[in-house]
Design an enzyme around this catalytic site. Structure first.
Site, PDB file in Angstrom:
ATOM      1  N   ARG A   1       0.973  -1.325  -0.026  1.00  0.00           N
ATOM      2  CA  ARG A   1       0.107  -0.099   0.267  1.00  0.00           C
ATOM      3  C   ARG A   1       0.849   1.239   0.019  1.00  0.00           C
ATOM      4  NH1 ARG A   1      -2.728   4.251   0.134  1.00  0.00           N
ATOM      5  NH2 ARG A   1      -4.623   4.427   1.175  1.00  0.00           N
TER       6      ARG A   1
ATOM      7  N   ARG B   1      -1.542  -5.312   4.500  1.00  0.00           N
ATOM      8  CA  ARG B   1      -0.741  -4.792   3.316  1.00  0.00           C
ATOM      9  C   ARG B   1       0.409  -4.137   4.037  1.00  0.00           C
ATOM     10  NH1 ARG B   1      -5.529  -1.543   0.320  1.00  0.00           N
ATOM     11  NH2 ARG B   1      -5.195  -0.595   2.525  1.00  0.00           N
TER      12      ARG B   1
ATOM     13  N   GLU C   1     -11.331   6.345  -5.386  1.00  0.00           N
ATOM     14  CA  GLU C   1     -11.757   4.967  -5.277  1.00  0.00           C
ATOM     15  C   GLU C   1     -12.245   4.372  -6.764  1.00  0.00           C
ATOM     16  OE1 GLU C   1     -12.027   2.693  -2.625  1.00  0.00           O
ATOM     17  OE2 GLU C   1     -10.581   4.339  -1.915  1.00  0.00           O
TER      18      GLU C   1
END
EC number: 3.1.-.-
Length: 278
Positions: free
Chosen positions: A154, A202, A162
């Site tokens: 990430r 992540r 998004e």
């Protein structure tokens, strides 16, 4: 005891000492080799396996095998690079090539006079490079390769718009951010500095890669392009002591109306997430 017996005892004692010394050397070398392998050459295949001593201090080297969103990707860790045997002793996955044109989003070419005039104006003023049309036309030479032992990464410090997930609509510039990141990273080698592990397991990381302009911080480049905003969360934000840089380039991108800042009404990714949770 005769002189011959004394000589034999001396030889046996010397031989025993040599055997013990040789055994210690072999054992020490073996243990040292194992420790060195585990520290420098052992492949990491998930974020939770990254050793604590690496966070904020060391870098991981690897190949980007998949980019699933505008602010994350999958890293195939290749510790030591070619010196670690990768590419000749240890196999590195090859990504399948994309379609001939390499375009992710197909757009109809219109002959609308106004649209053509608008694009000509953007190209003349230099703003075309930060427009939706420019990002959507970027070519991606490879396809994602899944089902590999990879570390989900990430990008630190930022939030990209998004995309459509679970029935929710996509934000403006969500596809553009994804295409730019794929164009920049997919199939390439990068350096990753682990900062933390998030709630989705992540690895939140600072990521840099090399191009003809030199080393580039990917998170910072996305902010400069207007394809991401500075991370809005009050907790778990990771800037690697460079928050002032991200804030500076966000203000600059906003003032120059780059990327998502070209919109009249802005809804940040953080605001969008709060809205869909209600």
């Amino acid at each position: 005891m005769s002189d011959i017996d004394e000589k034999n005892d001396t030889k046996e004692s010397s031989f025993s000492s040599d055997v013990v010394l040789l055994s210690l050397l072999i054992s020490g070398s073996t243990l040292g080799a194992i420790a060195g392998y585990n520290r420098y050459l052992k492949q990491v295949t998930k974020a939770t396996d990254i050793p604590n001593y690496m966070f904020r201090k060391r870098w991981m080297y690897g190949k980007v095998t998949a980019v699933g969103d505008g602010d994350n990707f999958h890293l195939f860790h290749t510790p030591g690079g070619i010196f670690g045997g990768w590419g000749w002793l240890r196999k590195v996955p090859k990504l399948p090539k994309s379609d001939s044109n390499g375009l992710i989003v197909s757009r109809k070419k219109t002959s609308n006079f106004y649209s053509g005039l608008k694009n000509s104006y953007h190209k003349f003023t230099g703003s075309y490079r930060y427009s939706s049309e420019y990002f959507l036309d970027l070519k991606v030479p490879y396809k994602n390769l899944r089902n590999l032992p990879t570390v989900p990464i990430r990008l630190c410090a930022i939030d990209a718009p998004e995309r459509a997930h679970f029935g929710n609509t996509s934000q403006p510039y969500g596809d553009e951010a994804l295409i730019w990141l794929r164009n920049r990273l997919l199939g390439k080698y990068v350096w990753v500095k682990p900062l933390s592990v998030d709630q989705y397991n992540r690895c939140v990381s600072k990521v840099v890669c090399w191009n003809w302009l030199g080393w580039q911080n990917i998170s910072l480049q996305m902010v400069r392009q207007g394809l991401a905003v500075v991370y809005e969360g009050k907790t778990s934000a990771e800037f690697d002591r460079e928050e002032f840089l991200y804030r500076f380039y966000e203000r600059r991108s906003k003032a120059k109306k780059r990327g998502l800042w070209r919109q009249r009404v802005i809804e940040t990714p953080g605001e969008y997430k709060k809205k869909i949770k209600k």
